[in-house]
Design a protein around this motif. Sequence first.
Motif: not given
Length: 594
Positions: A110-113, A120-126, A133-138, A329-336
């Motif tokens: 999760v952290f790597t992703h 935009q990705g940060f704005d979408t999820i918050g 999600r990285t702490t309590d949900d896992i 599953h959030t798409d990475i819109d800036i990819a290599d």
Amino acid sequence: MEFGSEVVKCTQRGSEDVWELFWKLLKPYKGAVIFVLVLTFLQTLANLYLPTLMANIVDIGIVKTNVPYIVHVGLWMLLVSALGVAFSIVASYYSAKVSSGFGMVLRNDVFTHVESFSRQGFDTIGTASLITRTTDDITRLQQVLTMILRMMIMAPMMSIGGILMAVMKNGRLSLILLAVIPILGVSIWLITRSGLPLFRLLQKRMDGLNLVVREGLTGIRVIRAFNREAREEERFDEANENLADTAVRVNRIMSLLMPVMMVLMNFSTIAIVWFGSRLINVQQLQVGDLMAFIQYAMQIMFSLIMVSMMFVMIPRGAVSAVRINEVLHTDIDIADPVNPLPLSPDSTGEVEFRNVSFQYPGAEAAALKDVTFRAESGKVTAVIGGTGCGKSTLVRLLPRLFDASSGHILLGGEDIRQLTQVELRSKIGFVPQQALLFTGTVADNIRYGRETASMAEIQHAAHVAQADEFIQEMPEGYDAVITQGGSNLSGGQKQRLSIARALVRRPDIYIFDDSFSALDAKTDALLRTALFRETGDATVIIVSQRVSTILNADKIVVLDEGRVAGIGKHSDLMESCGVYRELVASQLAREGTA
């Protein structure tokens, strides 16, 4: 009804996601999982065997006063019990080890992703939700996994094995279980179905509380400056009460499980003793077999309690799995690129913008429109304009913090989207508009620009950035500890350390995004003089709102409402660019330096 159906669909999808996550991440622990399942199987066999041994002691040993038999079977019971305990301890240890490893791998994924997210990705999820999600949900998924490893095998085996053994002891008494088990199953289903819609709401309430806490802690200075502590306390109390109320509602519903189970269990025991005593009276059942039957009935009931606990935990785990999968599953819109182009070893840091436009997602108008200019190696290119004209957006396109909506950005003649992000950013020393420091020492923060930097290089970078003086005044010098976010430093000190961090990197391109705004005029002048000597043949791009900072730049790009209003040196722009003249008139005239 819409909310309930939505949660049911979410949970059905989430159950699939739970298994998907488990099968994917448990592959490295396949051997340990099989070992835990085998131990659980052996523990269940031991538990099922004990009531039969006890029945033999009563019916053969006690009734017939056969003391050697009692001792022999009693020792055998102690051995079986000890083995069951040993199996349970080892299985618990390895299940905890597997679930901890599962959580570690999942957090890392999760952290790597998330590190690859654009804004935009940060704005979408918050950000606050990402932390939850990285702490309590896992953590919740870890608990579900532990329960699955320990109970998913034990509960069905204990239930089925207990029923078979009970039937073998007396078929007529088993009719009591046949009547009780369906009632118990329906009760479990009704209770969990009522609590199910609240699980996802509970996690949303947790996100809301996390958001309020995070904003309150990071913005504490602003809160105190405007005397808004009472308002923030109200916000926290509201979020806290919402979370508590939802948790109480969930727990109130789910807490009905145990009383219902105990009532049914006790009534079942009464019925078994009542009818069993009548069978004993007519010599159709022995006392030991009745005692064994009661224990098997208890084992069946407890196995159903395990099942009910799984009904509680797995839906909550399903909700957490859905939330985690939303991140993964959030798409990475800036990819290599698939086939990246390597930069030539002789490539310079020359940067060219060709007809570049950019529009933020959801914005009504473009932030940049058809921007074209060139920043050459060994020269200073400045970008200036009014507030909101797109200066910071422009320089953030170069390290691909955003991708241009149209047009091309070239580095050394190659489109930056044809390069890997690692190679592209290795060429850039970026100093953001808001100086951000990390917890650690002064030296650690400067070395963040280049891990292999020596102490001499760190001190030299700090000297050029005009930071050496205040660092030396600290009691521990370069070993002085910087608190989270650099809260124990002033704005100007943080900016100078950020500049030193970029200088120690020795990149081909330097980007200073309004990085001198917190400096006084004297320090600003000394820093720019030392900086221009240090950067040598590198490309330097400076974003500033102060004309005095960029007067001597080799090229000045003037932006106005996202468009290029003029390009040239100061003297040229004073003659040809009205927007620039207005900036100069509003600043230099006020300072008496026009």
